[in-house]
Write an enzyme that holds these catalytic residues in place. Structure first.
Site, PDB file in Angstrom:
ATOM      1  N   ASP A  22      56.602  45.472  37.806  1.00 32.57           N
ATOM      2  CA  ASP A  22      55.764  46.432  38.661  1.00 32.57           C
ATOM      3  C   ASP A  22      56.799  47.360  39.487  1.00 32.57           C
ATOM      4  O   ASP A  22      57.806  47.091  39.586  1.00 32.57           O
ATOM      5  CB  ASP A  22      55.029  45.548  39.599  1.00 32.57           C
ATOM      6  CG  ASP A  22      54.322  46.117  40.924  1.00 32.57           C
ATOM      7  OD1 ASP A  22      53.462  47.075  40.716  1.00 32.57           O
ATOM      8  OD2 ASP A  22      54.958  46.029  42.241  1.00 32.57           O
ATOM      9  N   ASP A  24      56.137  49.684  42.643  1.00 36.66           N
ATOM     10  CA  ASP A  24      56.257  49.990  43.865  1.00 36.66           C
ATOM     11  C   ASP A  24      56.290  48.401  44.719  1.00 36.66           C
ATOM     12  O   ASP A  24      55.419  47.595  44.538  1.00 36.66           O
ATOM     13  CB  ASP A  24      55.065  50.611  44.667  1.00 36.66           C
ATOM     14  CG  ASP A  24      54.947  51.970  44.069  1.00 36.66           C
ATOM     15  OD1 ASP A  24      55.988  52.935  44.050  1.00 36.66           O
ATOM     16  OD2 ASP A  24      53.867  52.597  43.503  1.00 36.66           O
ATOM     17  N   ARG A 118      43.847  48.763  35.222  1.00 35.65           N
ATOM     18  CA  ARG A 118      44.244  48.576  36.713  1.00 35.65           C
ATOM     19  C   ARG A 118      44.539  47.031  37.126  1.00 35.65           C
ATOM     20  O   ARG A 118      43.790  46.278  36.973  1.00 35.65           O
ATOM     21  CB  ARG A 118      43.282  49.089  37.869  1.00 35.65           C
ATOM     22  CG  ARG A 118      43.865  48.739  39.253  1.00 35.65           C
ATOM     23  CD  ARG A 118      42.851  49.368  40.400  1.00 35.65           C
ATOM     24  NE  ARG A 118      43.330  49.166  41.671  1.00 35.65           N
ATOM     25  CZ  ARG A 118      44.292  49.725  42.270  1.00 35.65           C
ATOM     26  NH1 ARG A 118      44.843  50.519  41.743  1.00 35.65           N
ATOM     27  NH2 ARG A 118      44.545  48.981  43.371  1.00 35.65           N
TER      28      ARG A 118
END
Length: 213
Positions: A22, A24, A118
């Protein structure tokens, strides 16, 4: 979905396995909707962890939700510039990215994704696996919230949660239960390497013995 692939590193990655990371809050400090390379700061021990994984032959692939695109907060060109800058920053630190995959969609209502890419949906990981011939069952997903864990598990990966306080909801289920927990990317990398080496040892021990005459 978008991707930027970097040039191969100085050491060839072992074919067939990857660590999905990932962006952020995991790879870089979370600055909401940031596309300015000058504001990018790596999380503590991130570079050391990624160098270890790269040295051990893992392909390193960033998978990130970027709803700022859907909200009109930045353009695809701006995100591309950030992706290229991030890859360059990592390369100068001895870390090679195999790819960068971003979901451009806004979240849907409730816990169900409005799209197939997403996170917690597994679409980004599956797209990367197709592009790089990656065996998802031999791969790992590392993230700082349980949506990352769920995406990894749905894709068939093993998972590591960076338990740094970024997960606030703790909506638990079997799909949202990490295989391992760590406090930063270096600890996660050490755990991944140890788990991989332990699994290899079990495979060797369980193999049929060879008789010697």
């Amino acid at each position: 979905m978008s991707s930027i692939l970097t040039a191969p590193g100085r050491m060839p990655a072992l074919p067939g396995r990857a660590v999905f990371i990932d962006k952020d809050g995991t790879l870089v400090e979370n600055v909401p909707y940031n596309v300015d390379p000058a504001k990018v700061r790596f999380t503590p021990n991130a570079l050391e962890g990624l160098r270890l994984l790269g040295d051990k032959g893992w392909r390193l692939i960033v998978v990130t939700n970027q709803p700022g695109l859907a909200y009109g907060m930045f353009t695809r060109a701006a995100l591309t510039r950030l992706q290229l800058a991030l890859a360059d920053m990592l390369q100068r630190e001895g870390v090679q990215l195999a790819g960068f995959y971003a979901c451009p969609h806004a979240p849907g209502a409730g816990p169900v994704s409005a799209c197939l890419c997403r996170k917690p949906a597994p679409g980004l990981l599956r797209q990367a696996a197709r592009s790089h011939a990656i065996d998802l069952e031999r791969s790992w997903m590392v993230g700082d919230i349980l949506d990352d864990v769920e995406a990894g598990r749905r894709a068939g990966c093993r998972t590591v949660l960076l338990d740094m306080g970024n997960e606030t909801v703790w909506r638990m289920s079997p799909l949202r239960t990490p295989h391992l927990r760590a406090t930063d990317l270096l600890e996660a990398a050490l755990a991944i390497v140890a788990a991989d080496e332990a699994a290899a040892g079990v495979s060797l021990v369980s193999a049929d013995p060879v008789s010697v005459s």
